[in-house]
Scaffold this active site. Sequence first.
Site, PDB file in Angstrom:
ATOM      1  N   LYS A   6     -16.749  -1.919   3.209  1.00  0.00           N
ATOM      2  CA  LYS A   6     -15.775  -0.850   3.454  1.00  0.00           C
ATOM      3  C   LYS A   6     -16.470   0.485   3.717  1.00  0.00           C
ATOM      4  O   LYS A   6     -16.002   1.275   4.534  1.00  0.00           O
ATOM      5  CB  LYS A   6     -14.810  -0.734   2.281  1.00  0.00           C
ATOM      6  CG  LYS A   6     -13.856  -1.911   2.160  1.00  0.00           C
ATOM      7  CD  LYS A   6     -12.854  -1.707   1.039  1.00  0.00           C
ATOM      8  CE  LYS A   6     -11.874  -2.864   0.960  1.00  0.00           C
ATOM      9  NZ  LYS A   6     -10.875  -2.674  -0.126  1.00  0.00           N
ATOM     10  N   LYS A  62      -2.693  -8.043   4.203  1.00  0.00           N
ATOM     11  CA  LYS A  62      -1.626  -7.047   4.180  1.00  0.00           C
ATOM     12  C   LYS A  62      -1.862  -5.923   5.171  1.00  0.00           C
ATOM     13  O   LYS A  62      -0.924  -5.284   5.636  1.00  0.00           O
ATOM     14  CB  LYS A  62      -1.493  -6.444   2.761  1.00  0.00           C
ATOM     15  CG  LYS A  62      -1.059  -7.414   1.687  1.00  0.00           C
ATOM     16  CD  LYS A  62      -0.623  -6.692   0.424  1.00  0.00           C
ATOM     17  CE  LYS A  62      -1.737  -5.900  -0.228  1.00  0.00           C
ATOM     18  NZ  LYS A  62      -2.757  -6.755  -0.863  1.00  0.00           N
ATOM     19  N   LYS A 122      -8.776 -14.406   6.792  1.00  0.00           N
ATOM     20  CA  LYS A 122      -7.650 -14.554   5.881  1.00  0.00           C
ATOM     21  C   LYS A 122      -6.454 -13.739   6.349  1.00  0.00           C
ATOM     22  O   LYS A 122      -6.614 -12.662   6.925  1.00  0.00           O
ATOM     23  CB  LYS A 122      -8.045 -14.094   4.470  1.00  0.00           C
ATOM     24  CG  LYS A 122      -8.754 -15.133   3.635  1.00  0.00           C
ATOM     25  CD  LYS A 122      -9.143 -14.615   2.282  1.00  0.00           C
ATOM     26  CE  LYS A 122      -8.050 -13.872   1.572  1.00  0.00           C
ATOM     27  NZ  LYS A 122      -8.409 -13.452   0.196  1.00  0.00           N
TER      28      LYS A 122
END
Length: 344
Positions: free
Chosen positions: A129, A213, A210
Amino acid sequence: MAPTSPLPAATALAPNTPAVRRITGLKPTGHLHLGNLVGAIRPIVAGQYRAETIVFLADLHALTVTHQPAQIRALTLEQATVLLAAGLDPDRALLYVQSQVPQHTELHYLLESATGYGEVQRMIQFREKSAQHRQVRLSLLSYPVLMAADILLHDVQEVPVGDDQRQHLELTRTVATRFNARYGDTFTVPRAVHPAVSARVMDLADPTAKMGKTSASGAGTIFLLDPPEVIRRKVLRAVTDPSRTVGYDPRHRPGVANLLEILASCLGGSSAALAADYRSYAQLKNAVAEAVEAMLRPIRLRYAELARDPGYVRRVLADGAERARDNAADTVHRAKRAIGLLSH
């Protein structure tokens, strides 16, 4: 309409329930999706009658990257409502919002005093990140320690984790063991509970990733509140492969394998065995769309009922936070005394 009866004073378990305590945190950074339902929410709902279940909405973790304050509040309430709509029972499980229990941040600092800089800098998610952002927030570096505080605060024995969280749980275990060795027996050292392989739901548009969200387009993500026509459109557009036959081969045919695994999660049974029932991709995709819609319909309807009475959901969360604060106060008191702080 949502129930208006008084909320329970404490989490009650059936008389024969084993004394096992589990905790799960969900981060309100996006709408909950099919992968969350299969991998986390359904196991929580199924397990709440067999174990002492704690679920919290990790809104503090949502502050580690750029965010919209109003969206965090809205998503926190939405996720709580979805959890209740999916079957989380506040008579059985403890549900609350992380930021409403100040012991999380209090214990966070105490644990930072027993954690090395290099330990958190090595976290895979921090490296990934931080590489995506020009300005990295300090909270992104330290949030694995807050995650450790989330877990250790409640003396849990088990933590359900996926592949992306194993490293964080290992840090939690390391810090708890070190704290206990240096300052005396203070924390329960938790163990990991790993979900079944079939619980991994991949993105319909990119079956090598995956379902998430925060997907940029959302084209490959089935959100739990998606209307039927949107679910069908996403499934019918799902990536497959040039082959003309339906077969279960996750390595070489990940798109088809993902559809079969989604179907198995809805209907039960083996993904490989289900493959034999379908002769074309169109037939398979129609079956997946129908099965997913049938599974999500009652959740969506119940959500609509609960959303008409947001006061009920807020009362559930307020009651949960009060109970969580009472339970967590003992843990923080033990940790403060052990590490050398004056107690009242």
